[in-house]
Design an enzyme around this catalytic site. Structure first.
Site, PDB file in Angstrom:
ATOM      1  N   CYS A  20      17.006  47.538  60.788  1.00  0.00           N
ATOM      2  CA  CYS A  20      16.565  48.677  61.613  1.00  0.00           C
ATOM      3  C   CYS A  20      17.171  49.979  61.089  1.00  0.00           C
ATOM      4  CB  CYS A  20      16.940  48.450  63.071  1.00  0.00           C
ATOM      5  SG  CYS A  20      18.669  48.769  63.467  1.00  0.00           S
TER       6      CYS A  20
ATOM      7  N   GLU B 146      23.383  40.164  71.672  1.00  0.00           N
ATOM      8  CA  GLU B 146      22.636  40.923  72.674  1.00  0.00           C
ATOM      9  C   GLU B 146      23.399  41.031  73.985  1.00  0.00           C
ATOM     10  OE1 GLU B 146      18.163  40.002  70.958  1.00  0.00           O
ATOM     11  OE2 GLU B 146      18.749  39.087  72.866  1.00  0.00           O
TER      12      GLU B 146
ATOM     13  N   GLU C   8      23.885  43.138  61.101  1.00  0.00           N
ATOM     14  CA  GLU C   8      24.356  43.924  59.969  1.00  0.00           C
ATOM     15  C   GLU C   8      25.557  44.789  60.365  1.00  0.00           C
ATOM     16  OE1 GLU C   8      21.287  43.629  61.200  1.00  0.00           O
ATOM     17  OE2 GLU C   8      19.754  44.210  59.731  1.00  0.00           O
TER      18      GLU C   8
END
Ligand SMILES: [Zn+2]
Length: 133
Positions: A89, A49, A60
């Site tokens: 996602c 992040e 991923e």
């Protein structure tokens, strides 16, 4: 699974281990990923992040782009580990379709309880390079 001697359980275990390296000070949602290449090698990723949120990258995509950097282009499976077995996602599904469209996908929770799916099932009616004609 057909690649080398790496079992689904071993790939899931590697994703769980990669999850421990996640840098997730904002969401506290740690994710690990382990990509299996046809030659039996495993490439790991974790989410990283950033205080500028859009600069964040998912586990991923770390693993998949790292596989490309390591010249691993024949990808057969990916394991994704989260606390609650959350699904990849949309952005990651698109990258899976680009780099590993035939991959088996193992989605596991922190306890190692995993389910098995495919990139095609995660992203039906996908957009690929074949659409760019
Ligand atoms: Zn993602």
């Amino acid at each position: 699974m057909s690649a080398g001697r790496v079992t689904a359980e071993e790939l899931v275990a590697q994703a769980l281990a990669a999850r421990q390296r996640a840098y997730a000070p904002y969401s506290h949602y740690a994710v690990g990923a382990a990509v299996l290449a046809a030659d039996g090698s495993v490439i790991l990723g974790c989410n990283v992040e950033n205080a500028a949120y859009p600069a964040t990258i998912c586990a991923e995509r770390v693993a998949l782009t790292s596989a490309v950097a390591q010249d691993k282009r024949d990808l057969v499976a990916i394991a994704v580990a989260t606390e609650n077995g959350g699904s990849p996602c949309g952005a990651c599904r698109q990258v899976m379709a680009e780099l590993g469209p035939r991959m088996t996908v193992y989605i596991t929770n922190a306890a190692g309880d995993y389910r098995t799916t495919t990139v095609r099932d995660l992203l039906p009616d996908w957009f690929t390079g074949e659409d760019l004609v």
